[in-house]
Design an enzyme around this catalytic site. Structure first.
Site, PDB file in Angstrom:
ATOM      1  N   GLU A 295       0.827  -1.213   0.000  1.00  0.00           N
ATOM      2  CA  GLU A 295       0.000   0.000   0.000  1.00  0.00           C
ATOM      3  C   GLU A 295       0.854   1.254   0.000  1.00  0.00           C
ATOM      4  O   GLU A 295       0.688   2.153  -0.836  1.00  0.00           O
ATOM      5  CB  GLU A 295      -0.929   0.005   1.214  1.00  0.00           C
ATOM      6  CG  GLU A 295      -1.857   1.217   1.275  1.00  0.00           C
ATOM      7  CD  GLU A 295      -2.888   1.197   0.165  1.00  0.00           C
ATOM      8  OE1 GLU A 295      -2.713   1.968  -0.811  1.00  0.00           O
ATOM      9  OE2 GLU A 295      -3.844   0.425   0.260  1.00  0.00           O
ATOM     10  N   ASP A 299       1.155   4.019  -3.041  1.00  0.00           N
ATOM     11  CA  ASP A 299       0.697   5.394  -2.833  1.00  0.00           C
ATOM     12  C   ASP A 299       1.808   6.403  -3.072  1.00  0.00           C
ATOM     13  O   ASP A 299       1.638   7.400  -3.793  1.00  0.00           O
ATOM     14  CB  ASP A 299       0.167   5.569  -1.402  1.00  0.00           C
ATOM     15  CG  ASP A 299      -1.095   4.784  -1.134  1.00  0.00           C
ATOM     16  OD1 ASP A 299      -1.722   4.328  -2.096  1.00  0.00           O
ATOM     17  OD2 ASP A 299      -1.442   4.637   0.051  1.00  0.00           O
ATOM     18  N   SER A 537      -6.997   1.968  -4.323  1.00  0.00           N
ATOM     19  CA  SER A 537      -5.840   2.452  -3.576  1.00  0.00           C
ATOM     20  C   SER A 537      -4.872   3.195  -4.482  1.00  0.00           C
ATOM     21  O   SER A 537      -4.140   4.080  -4.024  1.00  0.00           O
ATOM     22  CB  SER A 537      -5.096   1.276  -2.931  1.00  0.00           C
ATOM     23  OG  SER A 537      -5.862   0.650  -1.949  1.00  0.00           O
ATOM     24  N   ASP A 580     -15.914  11.063 -19.572  1.00  0.00           N
ATOM     25  CA  ASP A 580     -17.046  10.218 -19.205  1.00  0.00           C
ATOM     26  C   ASP A 580     -16.703   8.744 -19.416  1.00  0.00           C
ATOM     27  O   ASP A 580     -16.126   8.365 -20.429  1.00  0.00           O
ATOM     28  CB  ASP A 580     -18.264  10.603 -20.039  1.00  0.00           C
ATOM     29  CG  ASP A 580     -19.540   9.949 -19.550  1.00  0.00           C
ATOM     30  OD1 ASP A 580     -19.596   9.589 -18.358  1.00  0.00           O
ATOM     31  OD2 ASP A 580     -20.469   9.810 -20.359  1.00  0.00           O
ATOM     32  N   GLY A 599     -22.696  10.177 -18.359  1.00  0.00           N
ATOM     33  CA  GLY A 599     -22.877  11.057 -17.212  1.00  0.00           C
ATOM     34  C   GLY A 599     -22.434  10.371 -15.933  1.00  0.00           C
ATOM     35  O   GLY A 599     -21.734   9.360 -15.960  1.00  0.00           O
TER      36      GLY A 599
END
Length: 622
Positions: A295, A299, A537, A580, A599
């Site tokens: 993790e 990150d 994540s 989109d 949308g």
């Protein structure tokens, strides 16, 4: 119809929206009630009436019903007060509990037969504590305490529901221990964050690629820059800040950052994030594994690469090795009022100072960054609506101060952490949304993917590779005004084909996610090797990096940071700011989940950032 009792009724009570008379005697009314069993917990026995228990009454904050209006006032692009963020002092003064609230609860306790030496008001009036027997507590709450056991063997005392006198309800947010189940399991597997969420991997990559040719199978910083048009270099990094939150024992490895830098971001070689330790948070190096390092490595490597080495990145490392930390421990450190007079802590949260560990309690000791990304989450149903409402209000206060709070939306589609679904009145497979993504005062980030054989110039789809983008509808929080139109449009034009007994189909609840970014096939250096990593994540820190660059551009022109972004991004001013996403779904609970659509949709939100258009829209604001 499936009735989500805590959703809009209990939340109204929690936020003090219902006024009652102040008679000294009034009928009891249900204050909180569980509508489903907490995942992994089983009823074992009735609790002993003679056992001792510490009851804690979370006192209601003043003016909390108006916090959404205050936040919208400084966050909506049409407001004359856009960007005029509040000081911490103004926030503390506005929302402090009243003397009337303290007196009302004390008086009721004394009139109910509790002796004064059993009652303690915390020094800053956030809580009233009562040392009582279980029998006394049950008489106060008109409830029965039971002992529950988790699949791991941990035991916990809780109620199915409880009541308070009608004239007391508006003075009390919630009482503990009652219906809230502790999400922190002490016997968790090594390296598994106690919130139960971490990225997934398909294993080691023996040959990594460069360039844009293989972005459908290996995502790199170069792929992301091409996908979203990121070509901005920080101009005033000394005026700006970007924060990433991690929870001990998860930690990054510097040699992993260096390995990643050598292949993809040469300017990061030897560069470390700026460590801000919270409640004894440490970068542990004694143990290593994907679950311990994956993790943080993910990150930090991508957040740092996209903002470049010029922009220092703050690592908020929360919790010592003995206790760990919760979201509330982190919030305590950012806002002293939360852990003092507003009583943010819950008894289920790790407590500091802890015996043999961190000898202090970080309370208001940390300056929040302009943008903060968190890749951890709870399952909403594991927490009580009152608990989540109180924490959600704290995110609103950070927004009032000009802080952008991002949370990953989860990796299990319409299910909770680990793929857990709810049951209700004999109906199983009930959709299980994620918190804090369901809080209307944060920005929830879902995941997309480049389809096999497609390029960075082709439309992405919702992530359906290894993970499914978390999304859906809260069972606790009402739909915010900025989201009413898009939720109505989605449910009208793309009605989900599910019976109303398995999802909150009212159309009146907070929906998530708000935006998305790629979450599949990230090449990450972990424990000395490159691995392919998947998850929201990854999506959240990538969006955070882009918003940090937007802040840099605004600060360079003497403008305020963007703060809480949701009222802006849902407005017409940002109609061209997102790509989109109209294909893919988010499977879970033995269904295909919700479908992406033109949308906004509850799979990928408004879509992925079009960085040049997004930057242009924010630079046009005051």
């Amino acid at each position: 119809m499936f009735l989500f009792l805590p959703a809009l009724t209990v939340l109204a009570v929690v936020l003090g929206l219902q006024a009652h008379g102040e008679a000294t005697a009034s009928p009891y009314v249900v204050h909180e009630m569980r509508t489903h069993a907490a995942a992994g917990w089983s009823l074992v026995r009735r609790h002993s009436p003679s056992a001792l228990i510490l009851l804690r009454f979370a006192l209601a904050q003043s003016n909390i019903a108006e916090i959404g209006s205050h936040l919208n006032d400084v966050s909506h692009p049409d407001s004359p007060n856009y960007g005029k963020h509040w000081s911490a002092g103004k926030i503390a003064e506005t929302f402090a509990p009243s003397n009337e609230t303290v007196a009302a609860v004390q008086t009721w306790l004394l009139e109910s037969g509790i002796f004064s030496n059993q009652i303690r008001v915390t020094p800053t009036k956030g809580w009233i504590e009562v040392n009582a027997t279980v029998e006394e507590a049950e008489q106060l709450l008109h409830a029965e305490y039971s002992v529950y056991r988790h699949d791991t063997g941990k035991e916990h005392i809780a109620l199915q529901g409880y009541s308070l006198p009608a004239h007391i309800r508006r003075h009390v947010d919630f009482v503990t221990p009652t219906i809230h189940f502790d999400a922190k399991i002490s016997s968790r597997s090594p390296g598994t964050p106690w919130m139960g969420s971490y990225p997934k991997t398909t294993g080691v990559v023996n040959e990594t690629s460069q360039g844009l040719e293989n972005c459908d199978s290996q995502i790199t910083p170069e792929c992301l820059r091409a996908l979203y048009g990121i070509a901005y270099k920080p101009a005033v990094p000394h005026l700006n800040s970007y924060g990433i939150v991690e929870y001990t024992p998860q930690s990054y490895r510097q040699d992993d950052i260096n390995k990643f830098a050598a292949s993809y971001s040469p300017d990061l070689s030897g560069i470390s994030p700026v460590l801000t330790s919270i409640d004894g948070g440490v970068i542990q190096t004694d143990q290593e594994s994907f679950n311990l390092n994956g993790e943080s490595d993910l990150d930090l490597q991508y957040a740092m690469a996209l903002v470049s080495a010029k922009q220092p990145l703050t690592l908020y490392q929360a919790g010592d090795l003995q206790e760990g930390a919760s979201f509330n421990n982190f919030l305590d450190a950012l806002d002293g009022s939360y852990c003092t007079f507003e009583g943010g802590d819950d008894p289920a949260d790790p407590t500091y100072p802890d015996s043999g560990g961190y000898a202090y309690h970080d309370c208001g000791t940390v300056k929040p960054a302009n943008v903060i990304s968190t890749s951890y989450s709870y399952t909403e149903s594991d927490l009580s609506s009152a608990y989540t409402a109180r924490q959600c209000a704290e995110y609103a206060k950070l927004g009032l101060m000009g802080v952008t709070m991002l949370f990953s939306s989860g990796d299990y589609g319409v299910a909770g952490n680990g793929g857990a679904c709810m049951s209700y009145n004999g109906t199983y497979g009930v959709f299980n949304p994620m918190f804090p993504s369901t809080c209307p005062y944060v920005t929830s980030v879902g995941a997309t993917q480049i389809n096999t054989g497609a390029s960075v110039y082709d439309p992405e789809s919702a992530c359906e590779r290894v993970i499914y983008s978390g999304g859906g509808f809260s069972n606790y929080f009402a739909v915010p005004s900025y989201q009413e139109e898009v939720v109505h449009n989605y449910l009208t034009n793309h009605p989900p084909p599910y019976d109303h007994t398995i999802w909150n189909a009212t159309g009146n609840s907070r929906a998530f996610p708000d935006v998305s970014a790629n979450g599949a096939n990230y090449v990450v250096a972990i424990d000395g090797q490159f691995s392919l990593v998947y998850g929201t994540s990854a999506s959240s820190p990538v969006v955070g990096a882009m918003l940090t660059l937007v802040n840099d551009a605004r600060l360079a022109k003497g403008k305020a940071p963007i703060g809480f972004i949701n009222p802006a991004i849902y407005s017409s001013a940002f109609a061209k700011a997102f790509n989109d996403i109209s294909s893919g779904s988010n499977s879970g609970c033995d269904t295909t989940g919700f479908a992406s659509a033109s949308g906004w949709d509850p799979v990928t939100g408004l879509g992925t950032p079009n960085f040049p258009s997004m930057l242009e829209a924010w630079m046009a604001l005051p």
